[in-house]
Scaffold this active site. Structure first.
Site, mmCIF file in Angstrom:
data_model
loop_
_atom_site.group_PDB
_atom_site.id
_atom_site.type_symbol
_atom_site.label_atom_id
_atom_site.label_comp_id
_atom_site.label_asym_id
_atom_site.label_seq_id
_atom_site.Cartn_x
_atom_site.Cartn_y
_atom_site.Cartn_z
ATOM 1 N N ARG A 92 1.287 14.962 8.587
ATOM 2 C CA ARG A 92 1.131 13.541 8.292
ATOM 3 C C ARG A 92 2.272 12.744 8.945
ATOM 4 O O ARG A 92 2.078 11.668 9.492
ATOM 5 C CB ARG A 92 1.167 13.365 6.764
ATOM 6 C CG ARG A 92 0.804 12.012 6.258
ATOM 7 C CD ARG A 92 1.163 11.893 4.782
ATOM 8 N NE ARG A 92 2.549 12.246 4.529
ATOM 9 C CZ ARG A 92 3.570 11.427 4.695
ATOM 10 N NH1 ARG A 92 3.377 10.196 5.103
ATOM 11 N NH2 ARG A 92 4.813 11.807 4.463
ATOM 12 N N ASP A 152 -9.607 -2.797 -0.545
ATOM 13 C CA ASP A 152 -9.667 -2.090 -1.837
ATOM 14 C C ASP A 152 -10.074 -3.070 -2.947
ATOM 15 O O ASP A 152 -10.825 -2.721 -3.856
ATOM 16 C CB ASP A 152 -8.295 -1.480 -2.158
ATOM 17 C CG ASP A 152 -7.670 -0.862 -0.930
ATOM 18 O OD1 ASP A 152 -7.671 0.356 -0.784
ATOM 19 O OD2 ASP A 152 -7.202 -1.633 -0.058
ATOM 20 N N ARG A 155 -13.760 -3.678 -2.801
ATOM 21 C CA ARG A 155 -14.487 -2.555 -3.424
ATOM 22 C C ARG A 155 -14.438 -2.677 -4.951
ATOM 23 O O ARG A 155 -15.434 -2.458 -5.645
ATOM 24 C CB ARG A 155 -13.841 -1.226 -2.999
ATOM 25 C CG ARG A 155 -14.104 -0.878 -1.552
ATOM 26 C CD ARG A 155 -13.316 0.352 -1.119
ATOM 27 N NE ARG A 155 -13.679 0.747 0.233
ATOM 28 C CZ ARG A 155 -12.870 1.379 1.085
ATOM 29 N NH1 ARG A 155 -11.637 1.678 0.727
ATOM 30 N NH2 ARG A 155 -13.286 1.705 2.279
ATOM 31 N N HIS A 179 -1.774 0.506 0.276
ATOM 32 C CA HIS A 179 -3.168 0.801 0.638
ATOM 33 C C HIS A 179 -3.224 2.317 0.778
ATOM 34 O O HIS A 179 -2.979 2.863 1.848
ATOM 35 C CB HIS A 179 -3.539 0.093 1.945
ATOM 36 C CG HIS A 179 -4.863 0.544 2.514
ATOM 37 N ND1 HIS A 179 -6.057 0.337 1.876
ATOM 38 C CD2 HIS A 179 -5.167 1.213 3.655
ATOM 39 C CE1 HIS A 179 -7.041 0.849 2.599
ATOM 40 N NE2 HIS A 179 -6.521 1.395 3.678
#
Ligand SMILES: NC(=O)c1ccc[n+]([C@@H]2O[C@H](COP(=O)([O-])OP(=O)(O)OC[C@H]3O[C@@H](n4cnc5c(N)ncnc54)[C@H](O)[C@@H]3O)[C@@H](O)[C@H]2O)c1
Length: 318
Positions: A92, A152, A155, A179
């Site tokens: 990552r 978000d 949603r 986020h």
């Protein structure tokens, strides 16, 4: 065309799924006079621009074309959606370093052209990359923002409206913070047609256990991206619409309150971190951060997001 002495040219960097979908949605709204697509893969930018431009008879007048770095100079808004995906076996952190390098090189080109634009970062991890873009540009903080938790929150509002059986435009609700996995619902700010959610749930009386229903809704919000990516590889329609909402607020100087990612300098007791908080957005970008009276749990959740993002930024610098 120039409105209030300002052009309505929008440059989109990254003509992949998100960039092209955003351009498509923006063209249909007729908010921009010119939409310019730039991509490291110039052939892709050309092809996407042509495909979009061929729809010209069916949407309001907008010029769409592929461009070059010189287009940054007179852009009103530059939306960065460029990035690379995680390679097999890549960590990552390695991905973060790679995407951070991409953002820095794009920002260098933008500042090199003497641009006066507002910069809107969408590439992930969006909060960290907004911070990287802001520091690299040397611009004032209001001019460099991230899409934050606008998607978000959309949603969240959608799921609440479905659950309550009311128009989504009557549902006011925000997901705040990173986020990403540490984002959280600001229940203290949530209301249906002006009635706080805590008062609305007992009134509505549709579900037997609204606490459990709320947890399910939040879980669904958090899992949405993973779910969609599992099935179709990427999310792009709703983020495209969310970007149109933010860019529209800038082009039309709407002073809309949206949870974009912006630099905190003492607000909510936090320093030197970009994350999604309700912010007033108009022609100059973010002009104010709305310091909502969050509950103690929500403040702790915001601090948790800040800690996670600050440690990612620290890792990036090491
Ligand atoms: N913030 C959000 O809410 C949100 C939502 C969805 C996706 N995203 C993010 O948006 C980004 C784009 O997603 P996508 O699905 O469109 O990816 P994609 O792979 O379809 O498109 C990315 C594009 O960036 C281009 N690119 C790479 N390096 C570049 C450079 N230096 N200059 C110009 N272009 C360059 C690539 O050629 C590619 O066309 C990803 O980081 C994704 O995680 C964010």
């Amino acid at each position: 065309m120039v409105e209030n002495g300002k052009s309505r040219k929008v440059v989109v960097v990254g003509a992949g799924a998100v960039g092209s979908t955003f351009a498509y949605a923006l063209a249909q709204r007729g908010l921009a006079e010119e939409i310019v697509l730039i991509d490291a893969n110039h052939d892709l930018a050309e092809a996407q621009a042509l495909d979009l431009a061929h729809g010209a008879p069916y949407y309001p007048s907008t010029q769409i074309r592929a461009g070059e770095k010189e287009d940054y100079a007179d852009a009103r808004v530059i939306v960065i959606t460029a990035g690379t995906k995680q390679a097999p076996g890549e960590s990552r952190l390695a991905l973060l370093k790679r995407n951070s390098g991409i953002i820095e090189s794009i920002v260098d080109e933008i500042t090199g052209e003497g641009s006066h634009a507002i910069l809107l970062v969408t590439s992930n991890p969006v909060d960290v990359l907004t911070d990287v873009a802001l520091k690299r540009s040397g611009w004032t903080k209001g001019r460099v923002i991230g899409s934050g938790t606008v998607l978000d929150s959309a949603r969240f509002r959608y799921l609440l409206s479905q659950h309550c059986g009311v128009d989504v435009s009557n549902v006011h609700a925000y997901i705040l913070g990173e986020h990403g996995d540490s984002e959280f619902p600001a229940w203290s700010m949530t209301n249906v047609a002006g009635v706080s959610i805590d008062d609305y749930c007992p009134l509505c009386n549709k579900c037997k256990n609204w606490q459990a229903e709320r947890e399910k809704i939040v879980r669904t919000v958090k899992e949405s991206a993973y779910h969609i990516i599992n099935y179709k590889g990427a999310t792009y329609f709703a983020i495209g619409m969310a970007l149109v909402r933010i860019v529209g607020a800038i082009l039309q100087d709407q002073r809309s309150v949206l949870p974009v990612s912006t630099l905190l300098e003492g607000e909510y007791g936090l320093q030197d971190v970009c994350l999604g908080v309700p912010s007033v957005i108009g022609q100059g970008g973010v002009s104010e951060i709305v310091e909502a009276p969050l509950s103690p749990n929500e403040i702790e959740a915001l601090r948790n997001s800040a800690r996670i993002l600050q440690s990612a930024l620290k890792e990036l610098k090491e």
